[in-house]
Design a protein around this motif. Structure first.
Motif, PDB file in Angstrom:
ATOM      1  N   MET A 198       0.998  -0.996   0.020  1.00  0.00           N
ATOM      2  CA  MET A 198       0.099  -0.077  -0.105  1.00  0.00           C
ATOM      3  C   MET A 198       0.826   1.238   0.085  1.00  0.00           C
ATOM      4  N   THR A 199       1.943   1.148   0.650  1.00  0.00           N
ATOM      5  CA  THR A 199       2.859   2.286   0.770  1.00  0.00           C
ATOM      6  C   THR A 199       3.652   2.700  -0.508  1.00  0.00           C
ATOM      7  N   ALA A 200       3.767   1.599  -1.332  1.00  0.00           N
ATOM      8  CA  ALA A 200       4.462   1.765  -2.795  1.00  0.00           C
ATOM      9  C   ALA A 200       3.154   2.379  -3.673  1.00  0.00           C
ATOM     10  N   ALA A 201       2.168   1.815  -3.512  1.00  0.00           N
ATOM     11  CA  ALA A 201       1.002   2.457  -4.200  1.00  0.00           C
ATOM     12  C   ALA A 201       0.867   4.081  -3.900  1.00  0.00           C
ATOM     13  N   SER A 202       1.024   4.322  -2.595  1.00  0.00           N
ATOM     14  CA  SER A 202       1.116   5.617  -2.287  1.00  0.00           C
ATOM     15  C   SER A 202       1.889   6.470  -3.020  1.00  0.00           C
ATOM     16  N   LEU A 203       3.305   5.985  -3.083  1.00  0.00           N
ATOM     17  CA  LEU A 203       4.554   6.724  -3.844  1.00  0.00           C
ATOM     18  C   LEU A 203       4.067   6.782  -5.362  1.00  0.00           C
ATOM     19  N   LEU A 204       3.487   5.958  -5.948  1.00  0.00           N
ATOM     20  CA  LEU A 204       3.013   5.986  -7.263  1.00  0.00           C
ATOM     21  C   LEU A 204       1.783   6.936  -7.520  1.00  0.00           C
ATOM     22  N   LEU A 205       0.929   6.845  -6.612  1.00  0.00           N
ATOM     23  CA  LEU A 205      -0.282   7.688  -7.001  1.00  0.00           C
ATOM     24  C   LEU A 205       0.265   9.435  -6.744  1.00  0.00           C
ATOM     25  N   ALA A 206       1.088   9.400  -6.086  1.00  0.00           N
ATOM     26  CA  ALA A 206       1.415  11.034  -5.653  1.00  0.00           C
ATOM     27  C   ALA A 206       1.754  11.882  -6.956  1.00  0.00           C
ATOM     28  N   PRO A 207       2.430  11.532  -7.839  1.00  0.00           N
ATOM     29  CA  PRO A 207       2.520  12.333  -8.939  1.00  0.00           C
ATOM     30  C   PRO A 207       1.442  12.657  -9.850  1.00  0.00           C
ATOM     31  N   ARG A 208       0.519  11.687  -9.731  1.00  0.00           N
ATOM     32  CA  ARG A 208      -0.825  12.089 -10.576  1.00  0.00           C
ATOM     33  C   ARG A 208      -1.773  12.951  -9.765  1.00  0.00           C
ATOM     34  N   ALA A 209      -1.775  12.839  -8.235  1.00  0.00           N
ATOM     35  CA  ALA A 209      -2.398  13.736  -7.466  1.00  0.00           C
ATOM     36  C   ALA A 209      -1.881  15.029  -7.440  1.00  0.00           C
ATOM     37  N   ALA A 210      -0.635  15.160  -7.467  1.00  0.00           N
ATOM     38  CA  ALA A 210       0.077  16.463  -7.610  1.00  0.00           C
ATOM     39  C   ALA A 210      -0.157  17.225  -8.763  1.00  0.00           C
ATOM     40  N   ARG A 211      -0.298  16.531  -9.852  1.00  0.00           N
ATOM     41  CA  ARG A 211      -0.508  17.472 -11.329  1.00  0.00           C
ATOM     42  C   ARG A 211      -1.878  17.863 -10.961  1.00  0.00           C
ATOM     43  N   ARG A 212      -3.016  17.141 -10.559  1.00  0.00           N
ATOM     44  CA  ARG A 212      -4.368  17.464 -10.428  1.00  0.00           C
ATOM     45  C   ARG A 212      -4.438  18.417  -9.419  1.00  0.00           C
ATOM     46  N   PHE A 213      -3.816  18.387  -8.296  1.00  0.00           N
ATOM     47  CA  PHE A 213      -4.170  19.273  -7.292  1.00  0.00           C
ATOM     48  C   PHE A 213      -3.290  20.168  -6.718  1.00  0.00           C
ATOM     49  N   GLY A 214      -2.000  19.970  -7.266  1.00  0.00           N
ATOM     50  CA  GLY A 214      -0.979  20.651  -6.953  1.00  0.00           C
ATOM     51  C   GLY A 214      -0.076  20.057  -5.816  1.00  0.00           C
ATOM     52  N   LEU A 215       1.206  20.645  -5.823  1.00  0.00           N
ATOM     53  CA  LEU A 215       2.050  19.890  -4.660  1.00  0.00           C
ATOM     54  C   LEU A 215       1.821  19.819  -3.138  1.00  0.00           C
ATOM     55  N   LEU A 216       1.425  21.351  -2.618  1.00  0.00           N
ATOM     56  CA  LEU A 216       1.156  21.515  -1.307  1.00  0.00           C
ATOM     57  C   LEU A 216       0.013  20.912  -1.051  1.00  0.00           C
ATOM     58  N   ASN A 217      -1.325  20.835  -1.857  1.00  0.00           N
ATOM     59  CA  ASN A 217      -2.377  20.496  -1.555  1.00  0.00           C
ATOM     60  C   ASN A 217      -2.190  18.958  -1.585  1.00  0.00           C
ATOM     61  N   THR A 218      -1.827  18.268  -2.389  1.00  0.00           N
ATOM     62  CA  THR A 218      -1.450  16.797  -2.350  1.00  0.00           C
ATOM     63  C   THR A 218      -0.517  16.490  -1.033  1.00  0.00           C
ATOM     64  N   MET A 219       0.435  17.128  -0.704  1.00  0.00           N
ATOM     65  CA  MET A 219       1.049  17.006   0.378  1.00  0.00           C
ATOM     66  C   MET A 219       0.080  16.994   1.735  1.00  0.00           C
ATOM     67  N   VAL A 220      -0.364  18.134   1.728  1.00  0.00           N
ATOM     68  CA  VAL A 220      -1.100  18.282   3.280  1.00  0.00           C
ATOM     69  C   VAL A 220      -2.391  17.397   3.044  1.00  0.00           C
ATOM     70  N   VAL A 221      -3.166  17.521   2.182  1.00  0.00           N
ATOM     71  CA  VAL A 221      -4.559  16.620   2.251  1.00  0.00           C
ATOM     72  C   VAL A 221      -4.345  15.195   2.272  1.00  0.00           C
ATOM     73  N   SER A 222      -3.321  14.649   1.627  1.00  0.00           N
ATOM     74  CA  SER A 222      -3.273  13.124   1.870  1.00  0.00           C
ATOM     75  C   SER A 222      -2.729  12.882   3.161  1.00  0.00           C
ATOM     76  N   HIS A 223      -1.702  13.500   3.652  1.00  0.00           N
ATOM     77  CA  HIS A 223      -1.253  13.339   5.158  1.00  0.00           C
ATOM     78  C   HIS A 223      -2.226  13.737   6.178  1.00  0.00           C
ATOM     79  N   LEU A 224      -3.109  14.734   6.046  1.00  0.00           N
ATOM     80  CA  LEU A 224      -4.300  15.165   6.909  1.00  0.00           C
ATOM     81  C   LEU A 224      -5.223  13.701   6.909  1.00  0.00           C
ATOM     82  N   ILE A 225      -5.692  13.176   5.722  1.00  0.00           N
ATOM     83  CA  ILE A 225      -6.861  12.308   5.660  1.00  0.00           C
ATOM     84  C   ILE A 225      -6.054  10.960   6.323  1.00  0.00           C
ATOM     85  N   SER A 226      -4.856  10.831   5.980  1.00  0.00           N
ATOM     86  CA  SER A 226      -4.243   9.425   6.622  1.00  0.00           C
ATOM     87  C   SER A 226      -4.007   9.535   8.101  1.00  0.00           C
ATOM     88  N   ASN A 227      -3.950  10.756   8.682  1.00  0.00           N
ATOM     89  CA  ASN A 227      -3.980  10.844   9.975  1.00  0.00           C
ATOM     90  C   ASN A 227      -5.137  10.663  10.697  1.00  0.00           C
TER      91      ASN A 227
END
Length: 130
Positions: free
Chosen positions: A1-30
């Motif tokens: 699952m962690t490896a999939a997380s790393l693979l999904l990150a670039p797609r999410a970053a292109r769509r939502f932006g680097l900062l939003n992807t970083m913060v929102v994904s981490h926020l939801i995981s917490n």
């Protein structure tokens, strides 16, 4: 699952932006981490853990890309800064966690850890959103 997380990150970053992807994904995981403490059954806790792992590392490549975009890299002529050890408290935290689990509640580390990480995520977003 962690490896999939790393693979999904670039797609999410292109769509939502680097900062939003970083913060929102981490926020939801917490939020999933905190929810583990209230899981009514083991299978629910495991499902929440898998969901958390799917999102938990999306912030790593996006944070690295964000830092590279924002911070100038040091030139080869400049003196390199001393490296700091990132594991200063690594030897103490298991003892503190054990004490909290014994004194407060078995689920307390999940709530405390998730809560502190959420505060970090919100402060990160507030600091760098502009």
């Amino acid at each position: 699952m962690t490896a999939a997380s790393l693979l999904l990150a670039p797609r999410a970053a292109r769509r939502f932006g680097l900062l939003n992807t970083m913060v929102v994904s981490h926020l939801i995981s917490n939020v999933f981490l905190i929810a583990i403490a209230a899981a009514p059954a083991a299978w629910v806790a495991v499902a929440l853990l898998y969901a958390r792992q799917l999102l938990s590392q999306m912030d790593v490549p996006t944070r690295q890309a964000y830092v590279m975009a924002v911070v100038e890299t040091m030139s080869a002529r400049r003196r390199r800064p001393r490296r700091r050890s990132a594991d200063g408290g690594a030897g103490v935290s298991p003892s503190v966690t054990g004490w909290v689990m014994a004194s407060v509640a078995l689920a307390a580390p999940f709530v405390l850890g998730g809560g502190l990480k959420i505060v970090y995520d919100v402060l990160l977003w507030v600091t760098f959103r502009t």
